[in-house]
Design an enzyme around this catalytic site. Structure first.
Site, PDB file in Angstrom:
ATOM      1  N   HIS A 272      32.063  35.994  43.654  1.00 29.16           N
ATOM      2  CA  HIS A 272      30.759  36.423  43.153  1.00 29.16           C
ATOM      3  C   HIS A 272      30.143  37.382  44.172  1.00 29.16           C
ATOM      4  O   HIS A 272      29.007  37.209  44.598  1.00 29.16           O
ATOM      5  CB  HIS A 272      29.843  35.215  42.936  1.00 29.16           C
TER       6      HIS A 272
ATOM      7  N   TYR B 299      42.287  54.084  49.574  1.00 31.08           N
ATOM      8  CA  TYR B 299      42.623  52.663  49.661  1.00 31.08           C
ATOM      9  C   TYR B 299      42.098  51.856  48.483  1.00 31.08           C
ATOM     10  O   TYR B 299      42.668  50.816  48.145  1.00 31.08           O
ATOM     11  CB  TYR B 299      42.157  52.074  51.000  1.00 31.08           C
TER      12      TYR B 299
ATOM     13  N   HIS C 165      38.923  35.099  42.668  1.00 36.24           N
ATOM     14  CA  HIS C 165      37.713  35.365  41.883  1.00 36.24           C
ATOM     15  C   HIS C 165      36.512  35.075  42.768  1.00 36.24           C
ATOM     16  O   HIS C 165      36.376  33.973  43.298  1.00 36.24           O
ATOM     17  CB  HIS C 165      37.685  34.482  40.624  1.00 36.24           C
TER      18      HIS C 165
END
Length: 221
Positions: free
Chosen positions: A95, A120, A93
């Protein structure tokens, strides 16, 4: 691999992501599921660029802290993806700027955030879902992830960032990077009437590489 090797791998990939500006400050988190059902998880308020392998949180199969520093507050998010994606062994995860940016655009289709721009993107990230905004650490995000029923390995949290599951940490990292680059391409091309992959070209990729893509309607980008 041994647990010690997995810890080193988390630190190595975390540092790479941080040094290339893909998740600033103490943002972002990584988890890796172990053979006994437990997890290794990056600590809360820790920079991915400066992780200590000995301080990475070790959770048991019930998500309880066994050793290391307290884990990221995004545990419900990771748990929901592991629960619905049976083959997932790692979750990243971030930002990352471009992926966050596209979550704020009005035309985004929540069932297919990006059009089929490159092979891709489809091969690494599949298609990407958008879930509504939840404050960081809100347990309600888990229900939103579960509502996707495991169809997506890559998800964008509105106004927050990407969450990507993979069969290995390397696969999850590579897919996250591909998602970020695809988001950047979308923003560069926005309003220029670009030529995306045709349905026939997408079908060819699915056939040749055995891709599993969620069913979706036509793109309106």
């Amino acid at each position: 691999m041994t647990e010690a090797t997995f810890r080193e791998e988390i630190c190595r990939f975390g540092r790479s992501l941080f040094e290339r500006g893909l998740t600033p400050g103490s943002s972002g988190n990584i988890s890796l599921r172990l053979d006994d059902g437990g997890w290794l998880v990056t600590p809360t308020n820790a920079s991915l660029g400066f992780l200590d392998p000995g301080r990475i949180a070790r959770l048991d199969a019930q998500g309880q802290l066994v050793s290391g520093d307290p884990p990221t507050k995004e545990i419900p998010l990771h748990a929901a993806l592991y629960e619905t994606r049976a083959g997932a062994r790692a979750i990243v995860h971030l930002h990352s700027s471009h992926a966050v940016a596209i979550t704020m655009l009005p035309e985004i289709d929540p069932k297919a955030v990006l059009p089929p721009m490159t092979p891709y993107y489809l091969m690494r990230a599949g298609q990407t879902a958008l879930v509504p905004y939840f404050r960081p650490g809100d347990p309600a995000v888990a229900e939103a992830i579960k509502g996707l029923a495991g169809r997506y390995s890559s998800v964008l949290l509105a106004n927050h960032g990407p969450v990507v599951a993979g069969e290995s940490l390397e696969a999850a990292v590579f897919a996250t990077e591909e998602l970020e680059e695809s988001a950047k391409l979308y923003l560069l091309l926005r309003g220029l009437n670009p030529r995306y992959l045709s349905p026939e070209q997408v079908s060819d990729l699915v056939r040749v590489f055995g891709l599993t893509l969620p069913e979706h309607g036509e793109h309106n980008h």
